[in-house]
Scaffold this motif. Structure first.
Motif, PDB file in Angstrom:
ATOM      1  N   ASN A 130     -26.899  15.191  -4.735  1.00 34.07           N
ATOM      2  CA  ASN A 130     -26.272  16.056  -3.735  1.00 34.07           C
ATOM      3  C   ASN A 130     -27.257  16.253  -2.600  1.00 34.07           C
ATOM      4  OD1 ASN A 130     -23.613  17.207  -4.981  1.00 34.07           O
ATOM      5  ND2 ASN A 130     -25.125  17.246  -6.627  1.00 34.07           N
ATOM      6  N   ALA A 249     -24.417  26.166   2.910  1.00 33.52           N
ATOM      7  CA  ALA A 249     -23.539  27.151   2.275  1.00 33.52           C
ATOM      8  C   ALA A 249     -22.245  26.495   1.800  1.00 33.52           C
ATOM      9  CB  ALA A 249     -23.224  28.293   3.245  1.00 33.52           C
ATOM     10  N   VAL A 250     -21.855  25.443   2.453  1.00 37.09           N
ATOM     11  CA  VAL A 250     -20.593  24.781   2.105  1.00 37.09           C
ATOM     12  C   VAL A 250     -20.805  23.610   1.161  1.00 37.09           C
ATOM     13  CG1 VAL A 250     -18.534  23.670   3.046  1.00 37.09           C
ATOM     14  CG2 VAL A 250     -19.694  25.449   4.344  1.00 37.09           C
ATOM     15  N   THR A 251     -21.903  22.852   1.371  1.00 41.84           N
ATOM     16  CA  THR A 251     -22.054  21.625   0.589  1.00 41.84           C
ATOM     17  C   THR A 251     -23.118  21.731  -0.502  1.00 41.84           C
ATOM     18  OG1 THR A 251     -23.674  20.684   2.126  1.00 41.84           O
ATOM     19  CG2 THR A 251     -21.358  20.253   2.590  1.00 41.84           C
ATOM     20  N   ASP A 252     -23.934  22.798  -0.483  1.00 44.18           N
ATOM     21  CA  ASP A 252     -24.887  23.096  -1.564  1.00 44.18           C
ATOM     22  C   ASP A 252     -25.709  21.885  -1.996  1.00 44.18           C
ATOM     23  OD1 ASP A 252     -26.251  24.363  -3.619  1.00 44.18           O
ATOM     24  OD2 ASP A 252     -24.556  24.345  -5.003  1.00 44.18           O
ATOM     25  N   ALA A 284     -28.236  31.207  -2.715  1.00 43.26           N
ATOM     26  CA  ALA A 284     -28.205  30.101  -3.678  1.00 43.26           C
ATOM     27  C   ALA A 284     -28.791  28.812  -3.104  1.00 43.26           C
ATOM     28  CB  ALA A 284     -26.774  29.851  -4.142  1.00 43.26           C
TER      29      ALA A 284
ATOM     30  N   THR B 152     -18.687  20.955  -5.844  1.00 45.09           N
ATOM     31  CA  THR B 152     -19.426  21.940  -6.634  1.00 45.09           C
ATOM     32  C   THR B 152     -20.834  22.165  -6.101  1.00 45.09           C
ATOM     33  OG1 THR B 152     -18.197  21.292  -8.602  1.00 45.09           O
ATOM     34  CG2 THR B 152     -20.252  22.501  -8.960  1.00 45.09           C
ATOM     35  N   GLY B 153     -21.469  21.102  -5.673  1.00 47.20           N
ATOM     36  CA  GLY B 153     -22.832  21.198  -5.142  1.00 47.20           C
ATOM     37  C   GLY B 153     -23.893  21.210  -6.218  1.00 47.20           C
ATOM     38  N   HIS B 155     -26.132  23.447  -7.031  1.00 47.69           N
ATOM     39  CA  HIS B 155     -26.359  24.688  -7.778  1.00 47.69           C
ATOM     40  C   HIS B 155     -25.042  25.386  -8.137  1.00 47.69           C
ATOM     41  CE1 HIS B 155     -29.524  23.986  -4.728  1.00 47.69           C
ATOM     42  NE2 HIS B 155     -30.345  24.181  -5.732  1.00 47.69           N
ATOM     43  N   GLY B 156     -23.929  24.675  -7.996  1.00 42.20           N
ATOM     44  CA  GLY B 156     -22.627  25.291  -8.269  1.00 42.20           C
ATOM     45  C   GLY B 156     -22.191  26.249  -7.186  1.00 42.20           C
ATOM     46  N   ALA B 157     -22.856  26.192  -6.031  1.00 44.79           N
ATOM     47  CA  ALA B 157     -22.566  27.148  -4.959  1.00 44.79           C
ATOM     48  C   ALA B 157     -21.846  26.505  -3.774  1.00 44.79           C
ATOM     49  CB  ALA B 157     -23.862  27.823  -4.503  1.00 44.79           C
ATOM     50  N   GLY B 158     -21.220  25.339  -3.982  1.00 44.62           N
ATOM     51  CA  GLY B 158     -20.473  24.709  -2.899  1.00 44.62           C
ATOM     52  C   GLY B 158     -19.300  25.573  -2.466  1.00 44.62           C
TER      53      GLY B 158
END
Lengths: 312, 312
Positions: A130, A249-252, A284, B152-153, B155-158
């Protein structure tokens, strides 16, 4: 051992690489991009170059997994381009046409997205699935990789990082017609724009007045301790860091890879981006790693090959 | 016919649905979320409810595909939560623990992301594979769906849409600690904040002075032609439209789904968002469709079931 071709089509040249399955580049070369007559010769030229290389190296079709192609335009999942200004193309079925010409399997993607995939596979983002890659060149391009795959989007326009707004009160226009796009501050031309503005109000001595302004001159002056140059770099870092915080914030992502000509300034570039990024990032996403791209001009051919192999 | 459970864990209640493979909801009910003692009873309670329902309906384990779960926190791809304030959870291996309790296959995801998947499957985004869902509730949540899968990203924060910055000069703080987050303008509480600011400077008559301010009152007043309310809605639409244009440049959706309590205002909501969106969107993203969410409270259980079935 099987092989794969990676092709990176640009407005001036087409870069072609012959790769092993494991990503080793066995051979690479360039041909001219013949953009006249709506770029009709580009795909036939690529086909000819590829077939000639196979003959030269006595490689059989059965040994070739296929051809991956990066195109400077949005490309849909099924390999269709709806116009590329740089190549002269209108509607073009890249996958279908090149498969017809070569009888090899073809997969096409946007060049910036494909470069991001290359950096994930063998470059600055190796080992991560990612990531965001931002390419700071004449413009700002980029790619978002999610679970190891390019975020292509519904119209093949995913990852257009250069055109998120980072200044809602900007009055100057971006090339795209909008105002306040990241590209207006973080591209090589954007940095020159910031520098010109700074020199209008900066009253102390600066080496930048003695130079032809360029992104390179600005970062060279930063390294030499020039005050005006540092202020320009701070502005650049604020816009880019904040913009990347929004993207994150959107794609993490786990890592953000910085590439393109501007990134040749080196690690010092990261020092201006990281602070604003971590200040503005959602909690996060604060610990994202920043790294420089590693593959340089090979990112395109490398990522194109990977794109094709992932499609098998 | 095989079945699947969809579970939507909230801070007050847990919604549980028994679905057929095709998405038909056969049964749905709620249990209380027992958040005391770090929420240790929540997963055992869900397990008990699910097993009881199977007994009641004489459904065998072999007929159950599994349990999909939406959690109000970031959830990693392997079903781990690193703390959920709403549930009292610290580190929790949701997938592992619930699989241990039920001997059924479990897949977990973030609740807003899971709701987005539900709306893609059976709601406002049906038939599309690339969409953004934005949930305008007390806060602003959301989910990004790429090629039919949740982003999902790392860290699961997507998809933390509420925390992109849409006003770089905001001085008020968001709940997350940053300044200028979309949530500060487009959530129910954000709209009330905008309304309070407006009433301080608005000099003409407005029905809003006679009401307890809420997002619903604001949009009811808009429908009744109230001038102050319209100006608030215009501000709301500017921030949300521009924020969504930024998101679209990166994720390139085919459709944007508007859900959450604020979206109950109906189509009029879209009329305030579409204009600013199309003005600021990158050219490739201008023609995105805007639709209202359709599933209401069922989006969570529906999306959770889909998440699980996609994992088989």
């Amino acid at each position: 051992m099987r092989y794969c071709f990676g092709v990176d089509i640009g407005g001036t040249t087409v870069k072609i690489g012959l790769l092993q399955e494991d990503g080793t580049i066995l051979d690479k070369w360039e041909i001219v991009s013949r953009t006249e007559n709506e770029g009709e010769a580009i795909l036939p030229d690529i086909s000819e170059a590829v077939l000639k290389k196979m003959e030269e190296r006595c490689i059989q079709k059965a040994e070739i997994l296929g051809i991956g192609v990066g195109v400077p335009a949005p490309v849909t999942e099924d390999g269709v381009v709806n116009g590329s200004a740089n190549l002269g193309w209108k509607y073009k079925e890249v996958k279908k046409e090149l498969e017809g010409l070569t009888c090899l399997k073809v997969k096409a993607g946007n060049d910036a997205n494909v470069a991001a995939l290359g950096e994930m596979w063998k470059g600055g983002g190796e080992g991560e699935e990612n990531l965001i890659m931002v390419t700071l060149g004449t413009g700002v391009g980029g790619g978002v990789i999610v679970n190891g795959k390019i975020l292509t989007g519904a119209h093949g326009a995913g990852g257009e990082i250069g055109h998120i707004c980072v200044n809602y009160s900007e009055t100057d226009s971006c090339g795209c017609g909008n105002h306040g796009c990241l590209e207006q501050y973080a591209s090589a031309t954007g940095i020159v724009r910031l520098a010109k503005q700074k020199l209008q109000t900066f009253e102390k001595h600066t080496v930048l007045r003695e130079k032809t302004l360029s992104a390179k001159e600005v970062f060279d002056a930063v390294k030499a301790g020039d005050e005006a140059a540092k202020e320009i770099a701070v502005q650049f870092g604020e816009y880019l860091g904040w913009g990347l915080a929004n993207l994150a914030a959107v794609t993490d992502p786990a890592v953000i890879v910085l590439g393109g000509g501007v990134s040749k300034a080196g690690e010092i570039l990261i020092s201006f981006i990281e602070g604003p990024y971590r200040e503005h990032a959602f909690f996060a996403n604060k610990n994202v790693k920043f790294v420089l791209a590693k593959l340089g001009n090979d990112a395109g051919i490398c990522g194109a090959a990977k794109l094709m192999m992932d499609d098998i």
